[in-house]
Design a protein around this motif. Structure first.
Motif, PDB file in Angstrom:
ATOM      1  N   LEU A  64       0.612  -1.049   0.038  1.00  0.00           N
ATOM      2  CA  LEU A  64      -0.077  -0.014   0.325  1.00  0.00           C
ATOM      3  C   LEU A  64       0.899   1.483  -0.012  1.00  0.00           C
ATOM      4  O   LEU A  64       0.513   2.136  -0.510  1.00  0.00           O
ATOM      5  CB  LEU A  64      -1.047   0.046   1.148  1.00  0.00           C
ATOM      6  CG  LEU A  64      -1.963  -1.079   1.189  1.00  0.00           C
ATOM      7  CD1 LEU A  64      -3.059  -0.908   2.244  1.00  0.00           C
ATOM      8  CD2 LEU A  64      -2.764  -1.137  -0.043  1.00  0.00           C
ATOM      9  N   LEU A  80      -3.705   2.570  -3.400  1.00  0.00           N
ATOM     10  CA  LEU A  80      -5.009   2.431  -2.700  1.00  0.00           C
ATOM     11  C   LEU A  80      -6.171   1.286  -3.131  1.00  0.00           C
ATOM     12  O   LEU A  80      -6.919   1.126  -2.696  1.00  0.00           O
ATOM     13  CB  LEU A  80      -5.732   3.619  -2.120  1.00  0.00           C
ATOM     14  CG  LEU A  80      -4.809   4.873  -1.615  1.00  0.00           C
ATOM     15  CD1 LEU A  80      -5.412   6.096  -1.217  1.00  0.00           C
ATOM     16  CD2 LEU A  80      -4.085   4.283  -0.329  1.00  0.00           C
ATOM     17  N   LEU A  83      -8.024  -1.151  -1.022  1.00  0.00           N
ATOM     18  CA  LEU A  83      -8.814  -0.581   0.068  1.00  0.00           C
ATOM     19  C   LEU A  83     -10.277  -0.756   0.102  1.00  0.00           C
ATOM     20  O   LEU A  83     -10.667  -0.610  -0.950  1.00  0.00           O
ATOM     21  CB  LEU A  83      -8.370   0.991   0.618  1.00  0.00           C
ATOM     22  CG  LEU A  83      -7.199   1.364   0.931  1.00  0.00           C
ATOM     23  CD1 LEU A  83      -7.466   2.683   1.270  1.00  0.00           C
ATOM     24  CD2 LEU A  83      -6.784   0.715   2.026  1.00  0.00           C
ATOM     25  N   LEU A  92      -2.286   3.243   7.944  1.00  0.00           N
ATOM     26  CA  LEU A  92      -1.083   3.495   7.036  1.00  0.00           C
ATOM     27  C   LEU A  92       0.076   4.352   7.516  1.00  0.00           C
ATOM     28  O   LEU A  92       1.083   4.816   6.783  1.00  0.00           O
ATOM     29  CB  LEU A  92      -1.588   3.890   5.768  1.00  0.00           C
ATOM     30  CG  LEU A  92      -2.376   3.021   4.711  1.00  0.00           C
ATOM     31  CD1 LEU A  92      -2.732   3.233   3.407  1.00  0.00           C
ATOM     32  CD2 LEU A  92      -1.824   1.748   4.641  1.00  0.00           C
TER      33      LEU A  92
END
Length: 152
Positions: A64, A80, A83, A92
């Motif tokens: 990420l 991302l 997510l 994060l």
């Protein structure tokens, strides 16, 4: 004032990355937008390489966030895509990033909507034939000034 640029090949992508690196402000947030395979990671790598990042530049698809030392501080490359909700950004360490990273390159910023700093520059990529097209759209006065410094 936005600008469209056609990138017919990898050399053109490298050249755009180098132009963005040469003209970037000390602190900037860049949103890289586009479908899968549009060239977001490739352009991010080109920009990081032009800033002097040596060695492997890994895609942050699974981690990420990848962080890189660059002149004047640090660059953060975020992906991302994985997510499920913007609330996952809390894990994060973005507070730390906001003080340490002078450059943010954010792929799939829509997945972190509401939890990211606003973009200074949007790079909207799309596939066009064998190449790519990128629309550079400023998102702030700093982004407008940056885009004005990028050669046409």
């Amino acid at each position: 004032m936005s600008r469209d640029v056609f990138l017919p090949d990898a050399d053109a992508t490298e050249a755009l990355g180098a132009a963005l690196a040469r003209t970037r402000p000390p602190r900037a947030v860049v949103y890289l937008e586009g479908d899968l395979g549009a060239g977001k990671s490739t352009l991010a790598r080109a920009l990081l390489r032009a800033l002097g990042v040596a060695g492997a530049i890994r895609s942050p698809t699974y981690t990420l966030v990848e962080r890189y030392p660059v002149p004047g501080g640090e660059a953060a490359h975020l992906d991302l895509y994985r997510l499920a909700a913007a609330s996952e950004l809390d894990f994060l360490g973005l507070d730390e990033l906001s003080t340490e990273a002078g450059l943010w390159l954010v792929e799939w910023p829509d997945r972190g909507q509401g939890g990211l700093p606003p973009a200074d520059l949007h790079l909207r990529l799309s596939v066009e034939g064998a190449g790519r097209r990128v629309r550079l759209v400023p998102g702030s006065p700093e982004g407008e000034a940056w885009l004005a410094r990028v050669p046409s």
